[in-house]
Design an enzyme around this catalytic site. Structure first.
Site, PDB file in Angstrom:
ATOM      1  N   CYS A   1      10.674 -30.355  37.935  1.00  0.00           N
ATOM      2  CA  CYS A   1      10.871 -31.686  37.357  1.00  0.00           C
ATOM      3  C   CYS A   1       9.867 -32.685  37.914  1.00  0.00           C
ATOM      4  O   CYS A   1       9.751 -33.805  37.414  1.00  0.00           O
ATOM      5  CB  CYS A   1      12.295 -32.171  37.607  1.00  0.00           C
ATOM      6  SG  CYS A   1      12.751 -32.262  39.356  1.00  0.00           S
TER       7      CYS A   1
ATOM      8  N   GLU B   1       9.677 -31.938  32.254  1.00  0.00           N
ATOM      9  CA  GLU B   1       9.778 -30.704  33.029  1.00  0.00           C
ATOM     10  C   GLU B   1       8.526 -29.873  32.769  1.00  0.00           C
ATOM     11  O   GLU B   1       8.056 -29.795  31.630  1.00  0.00           O
ATOM     12  CB  GLU B   1      11.011 -29.907  32.612  1.00  0.00           C
ATOM     13  CG  GLU B   1      12.328 -30.611  32.832  1.00  0.00           C
ATOM     14  CD  GLU B   1      12.937 -30.338  34.190  1.00  0.00           C
ATOM     15  OE1 GLU B   1      12.636 -29.280  34.786  1.00  0.00           O
ATOM     16  OE2 GLU B   1      13.713 -31.191  34.655  1.00  0.00           O
TER      17      GLU B   1
END
Length: 466
Positions: free
Chosen positions: A413, A459
């Site tokens: 992330c 992501e």
């Protein structure tokens, strides 16, 4: 003082779209670049490091506009422009990988603040800085990435605490009781609210009175408009604690809500992590599945390839369960015990019989497990999905030193943050003093997935091979 709401889903204006994959060879990256969207202007080519200060003109904007810039800084761009911006950012990150290998993602605060209207019992998002002594709590009703149901729950919770005789609590040592509220919703509109409470010196009987008031407000009073399916309450004198440390108390409704991803149904508990964006989660998990097990027959997502998948930081088992039809065996490792319970339940719920989930710290469990997996039939693939802090060094070392792992998928992330340390450790030349004796991995494919529209975050799924 003020309270802040926490949104566990962000589903407005989501497009089920990802960028084309782009291939880079022998690349690792280290950058502090951030994405700047200045009132819709094209992003500057200048690199912004940690020393970058926010432009002074923002201090003259209304608090609501400052909140928009803080929470959804890209919202003034079209979605295609947002994707292009993020694509370019990820390419800049990845383009810096080669130099390093040549030699070898809420709204909470603990500051004493008030709302824009001066009321200390305010539910919203914090804007401002502690250094500038100008932090205020701003209502989030105008935010594009906050679902209407979340806004409604936040408004009702604010109304409730303003009616309550108890004060809010941010700085624990200064007293107060009412803290944040977390809201979870699924695509069917089922809603779970979790209220956090500091008991201070209240007796259990006194706390029970206020819990009853909370239930009465949300189930029979003005808050009934929220139509909560689950209302949880957690007493804690710590900023954050697990269900084991301080149990989540179900005050009303069902103990779980459910979400469906890629044809599988998943149970979501008060304490478990689940991707906040269901539509994008399908893209993310589909991407991870195809990178982990790429040889399934086209047109048949259930074609079995075989082998064992090691799922590190498996959470509620979403990645492993969605991949389970393609492999012989799934072994998941997860720290949070409640998440492991959910993962086991989810496997049974979906009649998945080839998954095993192990509770514990990955750095403790994994090294001992590796000797058992060295002779895994059909090959061994690993997928890791850690928090922003990345993987513990012992986890990286165990993965790196296991010769059976030829393919490793890393879901990050924040790829330009702590994960960078892991990438270097996976891809550097063997380093015997650091006990990195295994053959180095090479990053061969990167796929960014936009989980958070209107923000600079996404992501990044990285495939490492050797």
């Amino acid at each position: 003082m003020a309270l802040a709401t926490t949104c566990s889903r962000s589903v407005l204006f989501v497009k089920r779209k990802i960028w084309d994959s782009f291939r880079k060879t022998c690349l690792l990256f280290s950058t502090n670049d951030t994405i700047l969207a200045d009132q819709g202007k094209p992003p500057s080519k200048k690199r912004w490091g940690k020393s970058h200060k926010k432009p002074a003109w923002t201090d003259h904007l209304p608090w609501e506009e400052r909140l928009v810039d803080a929470v959804t800084p890209l919202c003034r761009l079209s979605y295609d422009e947002q994707l292009e911006l993020k694509q370019n950012h990820q390419e800049r990150i990845l383009s810096q990988l080669s130099g390093h290998l040549a030699g070898g993602y809420q709204s909470q605060s603990s500051s004493p603040v008030k709302g824009v209207d001066g009321n200390p019992k305010t539910v919203g998002f914090y804007v401002g800085t502690g250094k500038g002594r100008n932090i205020v709590c701003v209502n989030g009703d105008h935010l594009l990435n906050m679902p209407e149901k979340h806004k409604l729950v936040a408004r009702c919770y604010q109304d409730f605490i303003r009616r309550s005789s108890l004060e809010p609590c941010l700085l624990f040592h200064t007293g107060g009781h009412w803290r944040e509220v977390t809201v979870r919703t699924n695509t069917e509109g089922r809603t779970m609210a979790i209220v956090y409470f500091h008991p201070q010196t209240l007796t259990p009987d006194e706390v029970a009175i206020h819990k009853a008031d909370l239930v009465d407000y949300f189930i029979r009073g003005p808050g009934s408009v929220c139509q909560l399916d689950s209302l949880f309450f957690q007493e804690s004198s710590m900023t954050r604690c697990s269900h084991e440390e301080s149990p989540y108390q179900l005050l009303h409704g069902q103990p779980h809500i459910y979400e469906e991803v890629l044809g599988f149904k998943f149970r979501i508990s008060a304490d478990s992590f689940f991707q906040v964006n269901q539509a994008a989660a399908e893209v993310l998990y589909g991407t991870v599945r195809d990178l982990c097990v790429p040889n399934a027959e086209k047109g048949d997502g259930q074609a079995r390839v075989g082998g064992t998948l090691l799922d590190v930081c498996c959470g509620t088992g979403a990645i492993g369960i969605t991949i389970s039809p393609r492999v012989d065996r799934i072994i998941g490792i997860e720290l949070i015990e409640q998440a492991v319970e959910d993962a086991r339940h989810n496997a049974a719920l979906n009649n998945v019989l080839n998954c095993e989930f192990i509770p514990g710290k990955a750095e403790v469990v994994l090294p001992g497990l590796m000797s058992q997996l060295s002779s895994a039939a059909g090959g061994l693939t690993a997928v890791v999905n850690p928090a922003r802090a990345g993987l513990h060094y012992r986890v990286v070392r165990a993965l790196r030193n296991q010769p059976s792992i030829r393919r490793l998928v890393y879901v990050s992330c924040k790829p330009d943050g702590e994960a960078m340390r892991n990438f270097r450790q996976l891809c550097c030349e063997p380093d015997l003093p650091k006990k990195l004796s295994g053959e180095a991995f090479s990053p061969t494919l990167a796929v960014p997935v936009d989980m958070f529209p209107h923000t600079p975050h996404c992501e990044l799924v990285l495939l490492f091979e050797r």
